[in-house]
Design an enzyme around this catalytic site. Structure first.
Site, mmCIF file in Angstrom:
data_model
loop_
_atom_site.group_PDB
_atom_site.id
_atom_site.type_symbol
_atom_site.label_atom_id
_atom_site.label_comp_id
_atom_site.label_asym_id
_atom_site.label_seq_id
_atom_site.Cartn_x
_atom_site.Cartn_y
_atom_site.Cartn_z
ATOM 1 N N ARG A 89 36.044 34.093 63.175
ATOM 2 C CA ARG A 89 35.126 34.594 62.136
ATOM 3 C C ARG A 89 34.683 35.999 62.490
ATOM 4 N NH1 ARG A 89 30.220 33.692 62.733
ATOM 5 N NH2 ARG A 89 30.368 31.493 63.286
ATOM 6 N N TYR B 174 32.386 44.733 36.238
ATOM 7 C CA TYR B 174 33.170 43.489 36.222
ATOM 8 C C TYR B 174 32.248 42.284 35.985
ATOM 9 C CZ TYR B 174 35.525 39.394 38.068
ATOM 10 O OH TYR B 174 36.012 38.123 38.230
ATOM 11 N N ASP C 74 33.568 50.848 43.238
ATOM 12 C CA ASP C 74 34.579 49.792 43.185
ATOM 13 C C ASP C 74 35.881 50.480 42.773
ATOM 14 O OD1 ASP C 74 36.306 47.729 42.446
ATOM 15 O OD2 ASP C 74 34.663 46.422 41.795
ATOM 16 N N LYS D 212 44.039 42.330 43.763
ATOM 17 C CA LYS D 212 44.675 43.052 42.668
ATOM 18 C C LYS D 212 45.827 43.930 43.184
ATOM 19 C CE LYS D 212 41.696 40.835 40.257
ATOM 20 N NZ LYS D 212 40.383 40.818 40.817
HETATM 21 N N1 PLP Z 1 35.853 44.195 41.113
HETATM 22 C C1 PLP Z 1 36.693 44.300 40.075
HETATM 23 C C2 PLP Z 1 36.836 45.612 39.370
HETATM 24 C C3 PLP Z 1 37.434 43.186 39.652
HETATM 25 O O1 PLP Z 1 38.266 43.301 38.601
HETATM 26 C C4 PLP Z 1 37.262 41.956 40.323
HETATM 27 C C5 PLP Z 1 37.998 40.745 39.906
HETATM 28 O O2 PLP Z 1 38.587 40.709 38.836
HETATM 29 C C6 PLP Z 1 36.377 41.888 41.401
HETATM 30 C C7 PLP Z 1 35.687 43.024 41.779
HETATM 31 C C8 PLP Z 1 36.141 40.590 42.147
HETATM 32 O O3 PLP Z 1 37.222 40.332 42.983
HETATM 33 P P1 PLP Z 1 37.708 38.847 43.401
HETATM 34 O O4 PLP Z 1 38.193 38.178 42.164
HETATM 35 O O5 PLP Z 1 38.777 39.120 44.416
HETATM 36 O O6 PLP Z 1 36.518 38.149 43.986
#
Ligand code: PLP
Length: 378
Positions: free
Chosen positions: A46, A98, A170, A195
Site C-alpha cells: 500500500r 465530470y 484535470d 482513459k
Molecule cells: N476526470 C474526467 C475528466 C473523467 O472523464 C473521469 C471519468 O470519466 C474521471 C475524472 C474519473 O475517473 P475514473 O472513472 O477513472 O474514476
C-alpha cells in the site's frame, strides 16, 4: 529526451534482478527485511510497490513533474486531492465538471461543510472576481467533459495564485502529449488513467502530478493513509499503454478533426463542440496551449429522442461510457456519464451526443456516423 522516448524509457529501467526489459508485475503485498527496518526501499505494497514506482516516474516525466502519485481510479485521485482541503474551504470549479466529480462535491464533501462554486467556462476571463480569502483551490478541466470547453490555463493559474489558491487541472481529455498544465503554471495535474493513458479500455486508474515538494509530500502521505492505491497489474497496464500514447493521440486527433468536419456540415446536426473547429469559442486558446485538439467530439442531435435513437444505430462506434481507448465509443452524457448532474445548474443538454473517436480507419468511422444520422426509411 523527447516525449516519445520518455514514454518508453522513463522510470522503466531493465529489471535489476533478471535484466527483463519490461518492468515486472511485482504481485506482492510485502517484502522480506534483512533486519528490523532494513529493507530495499519497500516494506508494504500500500505504501510502495516497484511496478507502481515505475508508473509514477514515467507519468511524472511526461507531465514535466518532479513527483507522480498513482491511484486506484481517477476519482480516487480526486478524493485524495480534496483531502488537501478542510471543511469551510471554498473551491471554484469549471461548471461542466465530470459528473462523477460533481457527485463527489455535491453529495460527499458539501454535506461536510466544504463549499463549491461552479463557474461557466466563459466566466473564467473574470476568475479573480470569484475568488476570496477562503478559496483554497480552483479546479478546471480543459477541454471539459462533455462540452469541450476551453480554459486559459496560464491565466487561471495567475488568478488563482493572486488569491492564494491552488490551480488543479484535470488533464484526462488532453493527455500530457497534447498539453502540459504544470508548464503553464498549474500546481497539480490529475488524470483518470482509465482513459487515454491506459488507452485500451482494460484498466481503471488515476494519477496526480506536481512539482511542489510540500504538496507531493502530503499526497504521498494521503496515498498511503487513505489507501486508494492501484494494484501492480493495473500499474503495468498503464505503463504499457503510455508507450504508444503519442502515436495513438496523433491518430485520435486526426480522426476527430475529420469527424467534426463531417458533423459540422451535416443537416441533422444542430451544433458541434470540438476545439479544433475555428468556430469554437475556445479555439484560439486551445491552439496556443495544446499541440492538437484531442479525440473527443460532442454534438447536439435534433432532439433528446433522436440522440438516444442514433447512438443505438451506430455499429463501429459502440454505445458505452468511458473514453480514450483505441475503439470508438458513443453515448448520451445526460443519461449516462453525466446523469449525476441532472439537478445541477449546468446539467448536460439532453440532446447532446458525445463521441470518443478511436483510431480505426477514418473511412469506417465516417460511414458509420453517416448511416446512423440518416435513419433507415420506414
Ligand atoms: N476526470 C474526467 C475528466 C473523467 O472523464 C473521469 C471519468 O470519466 C474521471 C475524472 C474519473 O475517473 P475514473 O472513472 O477513472 O474514476
Amino acid at each position: 529526451m523527447e516525449f516519445e522516448t520518455r514514454a518508453i524509457h522513463a522510470g522503466q529501467e531493465p529489471d535489476p534482478a533478471t535484466g527483463a526489459i519490461i518492468t515486472p508485475i511485482y504481485q506482492t503485498s510485502t517484502y522480506v527485511q534483512d533486519a528490523v527496518g532494513e529493507h530495499k526501499g519497500y516494506d508494504y505494497s500500500r505504501v510502495a510497490n516497484p511496478t507502481r514506482t515505475a508508473l509514477q516516474a514515467a507519468l511524472a516525466s511526461l507531465e514535466s513533474a518532479e513527483h507522480g502519485i498513482a491511484f486506484s481510479s481517477g476519482l480516487g485521485a480526486v478524493m485524495t486531492l480534496f483531502h488537501l482541503l478542510s471543511p469551510g474551504d471554498r473551491v471554484v470549479l469549471i461548471a461542466d465538471v465530470y459528473g462523477g466529480v460533481y457527485r463527489m462535491t455535491s453529495q460527499v464533501y458539501e454535506p461536510k461543510g466544504y463549499r463549491f462554486e461552479y463557474l461557466p467556462a466563459e466566466e473564467f476571463a473574470n476568475l479573480g472576481d470569484h475568488l476570496d480569502e477562503t478559496t483554497r483551490m480552483v479546479w478546471i478541466e480543459t477541454p471539459s467533459n462533455p462540452l469541450l470547453n476551453i480554459v486559459d490555463i496560464r491565466a487561471a493559474a495567475e488568478a488563482a495564485h493572486a488569491a492564494g489558491a491552488l490551480l488543479v487541472v484535470d488533464n484526462t481529455f488532453a493527455t500530457p502529449y497534447l498539453q502540459r498544465p504544470l508548464e503553464l503554471g498549474a500546481d497539480v495535474v490529475v488524470h483518470s488513467t482509465t482513459k487515454y493513458l491506459g488507452g485500451h479500455s482494460d484498466v481503471v486508474g488515476g494519477f496526480a502530478a506536481t512539482s511542489d515538494p510540500a504538496i507531493a509530500e502530503r499526497l504521498f502521505f494521503l496515498q498511503k493513509s487513505l489507501g486508494a492505491v492501484p494494484g501492480p497489474f493495473d500499474c503495468w497496464l498503464v505503463v504499457r499503454g503510455i508507450k504508444t500514447l503519442a502515436l495513438r493521440m496523433r491518430k485520435h486527433c486526426e480522426n476527430a478533426m475529420a469527424i467534426a468536419a463531417l458533423l459540422s456540415r451535416h443537416p441533422r446536426v444542430e451544433r458541434v463542440y470540438y476545439p479544433g473547429l475555428p468556430t469554437h469559442p475556445g479555439h484560439a486558446i486551445a491552439a496556443r496551449q495544446m499541440r492538437d485538439f484531442g479525440g473527443m467530439v460532442s454534438f447536439l442531435a435534433e432532439s433528446p429522442e433522436e440522440a438516444a435513437a442514433l447512438v443505438a444505430r451506430t455499429r463501429v462506434f459502440r454505445l458505452a461510457e468511458s473514453l480514450g481507448g483505441v475503439e470508438s465509443l458513443i453515448e448520451v452524457p445526460a443519461r449516462m456519464t453525466h446523469a449525476s448532474t441532472a439537478d445541477a445548474p449546468f446539467a448536460s443538454p439532453p440532446s447532446l451526443v458525445r463521441l470518443s473517436v478511436g483510431i480505426e480507419a477514418i473511412e469506417d468511422l465516417l460511414a458509420d456516423l453517416e448511416d446512423a444520422l440518416v435513419p433507415a426509411a420506414a
